[in-house]
Design an enzyme around this catalytic site. Structure first.
Site, PDB file in Angstrom:
ATOM      1  N   GLU A  34       5.409   6.468  -9.873  1.00  0.00           N
ATOM      2  CA  GLU A  34       4.022   6.233  -9.429  1.00  0.00           C
ATOM      3  C   GLU A  34       3.684   7.209  -8.301  1.00  0.00           C
ATOM      4  O   GLU A  34       2.641   7.858  -8.294  1.00  0.00           O
ATOM      5  CB  GLU A  34       3.854   4.798  -8.909  1.00  0.00           C
ATOM      6  CG  GLU A  34       4.028   3.731  -9.965  1.00  0.00           C
ATOM      7  CD  GLU A  34       3.690   2.345  -9.440  1.00  0.00           C
ATOM      8  OE1 GLU A  34       2.706   2.204  -8.702  1.00  0.00           O
ATOM      9  OE2 GLU A  34       4.423   1.397  -9.770  1.00  0.00           O
TER      10      GLU A  34
ATOM     11  N   HIS B  58      -0.985   1.191 -13.351  1.00  0.00           N
ATOM     12  CA  HIS B  58      -0.277   0.000 -13.822  1.00  0.00           C
ATOM     13  C   HIS B  58       1.193   0.373 -13.996  1.00  0.00           C
ATOM     14  O   HIS B  58       1.498   1.401 -14.608  1.00  0.00           O
ATOM     15  CB  HIS B  58      -0.875  -0.477 -15.152  1.00  0.00           C
ATOM     16  CG  HIS B  58      -0.255  -1.738 -15.641  1.00  0.00           C
ATOM     17  ND1 HIS B  58      -0.534  -2.964 -15.081  1.00  0.00           N
ATOM     18  CD2 HIS B  58       0.673  -1.963 -16.591  1.00  0.00           C
ATOM     19  CE1 HIS B  58       0.177  -3.894 -15.683  1.00  0.00           C
ATOM     20  NE2 HIS B  58       0.931  -3.315 -16.601  1.00  0.00           N
TER      21      HIS B  58
ATOM     22  N   ILE C  30     -12.262  -6.218 -10.700  1.00  0.00           N
ATOM     23  CA  ILE C  30     -13.440  -5.543 -10.155  1.00  0.00           C
ATOM     24  C   ILE C  30     -14.672  -6.070 -10.909  1.00  0.00           C
ATOM     25  O   ILE C  30     -14.731  -5.992 -12.139  1.00  0.00           O
ATOM     26  CB  ILE C  30     -13.323  -4.001 -10.335  1.00  0.00           C
ATOM     27  CG1 ILE C  30     -12.103  -3.464  -9.569  1.00  0.00           C
ATOM     28  CG2 ILE C  30     -14.596  -3.287  -9.898  1.00  0.00           C
ATOM     29  CD1 ILE C  30     -12.179  -3.587  -8.052  1.00  0.00           C
TER      30      ILE C  30
ATOM     31  N   GLY D 157       0.778  -1.241   0.000  1.00  0.00           N
ATOM     32  CA  GLY D 157       0.000   0.000   0.000  1.00  0.00           C
ATOM     33  C   GLY D 157       0.803   1.281   0.000  1.00  0.00           C
ATOM     34  O   GLY D 157       0.348   2.293   0.536  1.00  0.00           O
TER      35      GLY D 157
HETATM   36  C1  GRF Z   1       2.286  -0.732  -7.843  1.00  0.00           C
HETATM   37  O1  GRF Z   1       3.455  -0.989  -8.579  1.00  0.00           O
HETATM   38  C2  GRF Z   1       1.123  -0.480  -8.753  1.00  0.00           C
HETATM   39  O2  GRF Z   1       1.481   0.121  -9.968  1.00  0.00           O
HETATM   40  C3  GRF Z   1       0.588  -1.851  -9.022  1.00  0.00           C
HETATM   41  O3  GRF Z   1       0.776  -2.551  -7.821  1.00  0.00           O
HETATM   42  C4  GRF Z   1       1.839  -1.960  -7.065  1.00  0.00           C
HETATM   43  C5  GRF Z   1       1.277  -1.627  -5.726  1.00  0.00           C
HETATM   44  O4  GRF Z   1       2.285  -1.139  -4.850  1.00  0.00           O
HETATM   45  N1  GRF Z   1      -0.769  -1.812  -9.494  1.00  0.00           N
HETATM   46  P1  GRF Z   1       1.863  -0.553  -3.451  1.00  0.00           P
HETATM   47  O5  GRF Z   1       1.079  -1.640  -2.737  1.00  0.00           O
HETATM   48  O6  GRF Z   1       1.024   0.671  -3.695  1.00  0.00           O
HETATM   49  O7  GRF Z   1       3.142  -0.239  -2.755  1.00  0.00           O
END
Ligand code: GRF
Length: 207
Positions: A177, A107, A91, A12
């Protein structure tokens, strides 16, 4: 203040980042619920510690997708946006239909490459690494009924030519991200856009 629900299956870090930037610093959103399919997801400990309600909903404990969906719908309640942040289950279509253009996902690659069923977590970075790509990136998109397929809100390329392992790629991509997911969520909630086919046309957008 807009209400969001976060779906997550793992550590998370994106959820924590969104909380810090949009809830604590900017006071633009409230995370009203963290929903997971994993009873031991690390995100649960964090959410409980800071007092965000959590729900562990195990898809396999329901006898049909309808009953799973109905439970999800009750738990989600009235929200402005559903944010997927490392949620590994699909989902259900009932939820997708109830929340048109109100579910977003991130993603960790440039879709449509290295996406779709089976491409999640380190598997994505492993595939990128094995393919020998020099560039990867992030894709933030609306969620539809296919894995990693809905209209694209934002993409950013990441130079990975120096990375010597999938883990290094993951690290580089995760930084990006964290830089952009909260900003794009802010734009979805407070900016303006319309759809032309599957193209998201931003009318009001800022980074
Ligand atoms: C991230 O790399 C996101 O892009 C993918 O899953 C991972 C989740 O990482 N969908 P986190 O749990 O938010 O650290």
């Amino acid at each position: 203040m807009k209400k969001i629900v976060v779906f997550a299956s793992g550590r998370g870090s994106n959820c924590r980042n969104i909380y810090q930037k949009l809830q604590i610093e900017k006071k633009l959103v409230q995370i009203v619920n963290v929903i997971t399919d994993r009873p031991n997801a690390a995100i649960l400990d964090w959410a409980k510690e800071i007092g965000i309600p959590t729900n562990v909903i195990l898809p396999r404990s329901f006898d049909s997708e309808d009953s799973f969906s109905n439970t999800l719908l009750k738990v989600i309640g009235e929200v402005d946006l559903i944010v997927l942040a490392g949620y590994l289950k699909k989902i259900p279509s009932i939820i997708v239909e109830k929340f048109p253009l109100k579910i977003v996902n991130i993603h960790p690659a440039l879709l449509p490459a290295f996406g779709g069923k089976g491409y999640y977590g380190m598997r994505v970075h492993q595939a990128v690494y094995e393919y020998g790509a020099k560039v990867s990136g992030i894709t933030i998109h609306f969620v539809d009924n296919e894995y990693d397929h809905g209209p694209i809100l934002f993409q950013k390329a990441v130079d990975i030519s120096h990375c010597a392992s999938p883990e290094e790629i993951a690290q580089e991509v995760l930084k990006v991200e964290h830089k952009y997911y909260s900003k794009i969520i802010e734009n979805v909630l407070y900016g303006k856009f319309h759809l032309k086919g599957r193209r998201v046309i931003w009318e009001k957008f800022s980074l």
